[in-house]
Motif scaffolding. Structure first.
Motif, PDB file in Angstrom:
ATOM      1  N   ALA A  42      22.774  14.620  50.220  1.00 30.28           N
ATOM      2  CA  ALA A  42      23.328  15.932  50.535  1.00 30.28           C
ATOM      3  C   ALA A  42      22.550  16.585  51.672  1.00 30.28           C
ATOM      4  O   ALA A  42      23.125  17.255  52.531  1.00 30.28           O
ATOM      5  CB  ALA A  42      23.318  16.813  49.294  1.00 30.28           C
ATOM      6  N   ASP A  43      21.242  16.369  51.704  1.00 36.11           N
ATOM      7  CA  ASP A  43      20.417  16.943  52.781  1.00 36.11           C
ATOM      8  C   ASP A  43      20.780  16.338  54.135  1.00 36.11           C
ATOM      9  O   ASP A  43      20.863  17.046  55.138  1.00 36.11           O
ATOM     10  CB  ASP A  43      18.922  16.716  52.503  1.00 36.11           C
ATOM     11  N   GLU A  44      20.996  15.017  54.174  1.00 37.85           N
ATOM     12  CA  GLU A  44      21.376  14.359  55.432  1.00 37.85           C
ATOM     13  C   GLU A  44      22.724  14.868  55.926  1.00 37.85           C
ATOM     14  O   GLU A  44      22.905  15.151  57.109  1.00 37.85           O
ATOM     15  CB  GLU A  44      21.432  12.845  55.248  1.00 37.85           C
ATOM     16  N   LEU A  45      23.679  14.992  55.018  1.00 32.05           N
ATOM     17  CA  LEU A  45      24.996  15.482  55.401  1.00 32.05           C
ATOM     18  C   LEU A  45      24.934  16.927  55.880  1.00 32.05           C
ATOM     19  O   LEU A  45      25.574  17.292  56.863  1.00 32.05           O
ATOM     20  CB  LEU A  45      25.976  15.356  54.241  1.00 32.05           C
ATOM     21  N   LEU A  48      23.702  16.952  59.377  1.00 29.25           N
ATOM     22  CA  LEU A  48      24.606  16.376  60.361  1.00 29.25           C
ATOM     23  C   LEU A  48      25.862  17.202  60.616  1.00 29.25           C
ATOM     24  O   LEU A  48      26.424  17.171  61.702  1.00 29.25           O
ATOM     25  CB  LEU A  48      25.026  14.965  59.934  1.00 29.25           C
ATOM     26  N   ILE A  49      26.301  17.918  59.616  1.00 26.46           N
ATOM     27  CA  ILE A  49      27.573  18.631  59.719  1.00 26.46           C
ATOM     28  C   ILE A  49      27.339  20.045  60.232  1.00 26.46           C
ATOM     29  O   ILE A  49      26.508  20.783  59.717  1.00 26.46           O
ATOM     30  CB  ILE A  49      28.274  18.672  58.351  1.00 26.46           C
ATOM     31  N   ASN A  50      28.107  20.400  61.251  1.00 29.75           N
ATOM     32  CA  ASN A  50      28.097  21.753  61.769  1.00 29.75           C
ATOM     33  C   ASN A  50      29.084  22.549  60.915  1.00 29.75           C
ATOM     34  O   ASN A  50      30.292  22.513  61.134  1.00 29.75           O
ATOM     35  CB  ASN A  50      28.505  21.750  63.240  1.00 29.75           C
ATOM     36  N   GLU A  51      28.553  23.260  59.933  1.00 32.18           N
ATOM     37  CA  GLU A  51      29.400  23.919  58.943  1.00 32.18           C
ATOM     38  C   GLU A  51      30.284  24.994  59.572  1.00 32.18           C
ATOM     39  O   GLU A  51      31.457  25.139  59.204  1.00 32.18           O
ATOM     40  CB  GLU A  51      28.532  24.530  57.840  1.00 32.18           C
ATOM     41  N   GLU A  52      29.756  25.730  60.548  1.00 31.98           N
ATOM     42  CA  GLU A  52      30.555  26.769  61.204  1.00 31.98           C
ATOM     43  C   GLU A  52      31.755  26.160  61.916  1.00 31.98           C
ATOM     44  O   GLU A  52      32.890  26.627  61.783  1.00 31.98           O
ATOM     45  CB  GLU A  52      29.681  27.530  62.201  1.00 31.98           C
ATOM     46  N   ARG A  53      31.521  25.063  62.651  1.00 25.27           N
ATOM     47  CA  ARG A  53      32.619  24.397  63.370  1.00 25.27           C
ATOM     48  C   ARG A  53      33.612  23.780  62.395  1.00 25.27           C
ATOM     49  O   ARG A  53      34.826  23.835  62.603  1.00 25.27           O
ATOM     50  CB  ARG A  53      32.046  23.328  64.307  1.00 25.27           C
ATOM     51  N   LEU A  54      33.109  23.213  61.314  1.00 23.34           N
ATOM     52  CA  LEU A  54      33.985  22.630  60.302  1.00 23.34           C
ATOM     53  C   LEU A  54      34.899  23.696  59.703  1.00 23.34           C
ATOM     54  O   LEU A  54      36.107  23.474  59.539  1.00 23.34           O
ATOM     55  CB  LEU A  54      33.157  21.944  59.209  1.00 23.34           C
ATOM     56  N   ASN A  55      34.351  24.863  59.410  1.00 20.57           N
ATOM     57  CA  ASN A  55      35.164  25.951  58.853  1.00 20.57           C
ATOM     58  C   ASN A  55      36.213  26.426  59.852  1.00 20.57           C
ATOM     59  O   ASN A  55      37.341  26.746  59.465  1.00 20.57           O
ATOM     60  CB  ASN A  55      34.270  27.104  58.403  1.00 20.57           C
ATOM     61  N   GLU A  56      35.854  26.482  61.142  1.00 25.40           N
ATOM     62  CA  GLU A  56      36.826  26.847  62.171  1.00 25.40           C
ATOM     63  C   GLU A  56      37.975  25.843  62.215  1.00 25.40           C
ATOM     64  O   GLU A  56      39.151  26.223  62.285  1.00 25.40           O
ATOM     65  CB  GLU A  56      36.154  26.904  63.548  1.00 25.40           C
TER      66      GLU A  56
END
Length: 77
Positions: A42-45, A48-56
């Motif tokens: 979960a820490d690696e993910l 790696l994941i840009n949560e703000e961009r993913l939500n957009e």
């Protein structure tokens, strides 16, 4: 008549291309197969994941699906 001609190659260009494509396909399969074996914590993910961009992107996809749904309803009428 002189025999200065080179002997014909046993493999045509098409055969070389076919062999090359088969090697690429094998490499793609191996890459896919081995990538499936990787597990991420979960820490690696999270790193790696840009949560703000993913939500957009998710919001955009929701908007798109909603508009598509309304267009399809109008199409039937």
């Amino acid at each position: 008549m002189s025999d200065n001609k080179r002997p014909l190659e046993t493999n045509s260009s098409a055969e070389h291309v076919e062999k090359h494509l088969q090697e690429l396909e094998k490499a793609d399969y191996e890459l896919f197969y081995y990538s499936q074996e990787q597990s991420f914590s979960a820490d690696e993910l999270a790193r790696l994941i840009n949560e703000e961009r993913l939500n957009e992107l998710l919001a955009q996809s929701d908007d798109f699906l909603a508009s598509l749904g309304s267009e399809l309803k109008d199409f039937d009428e």
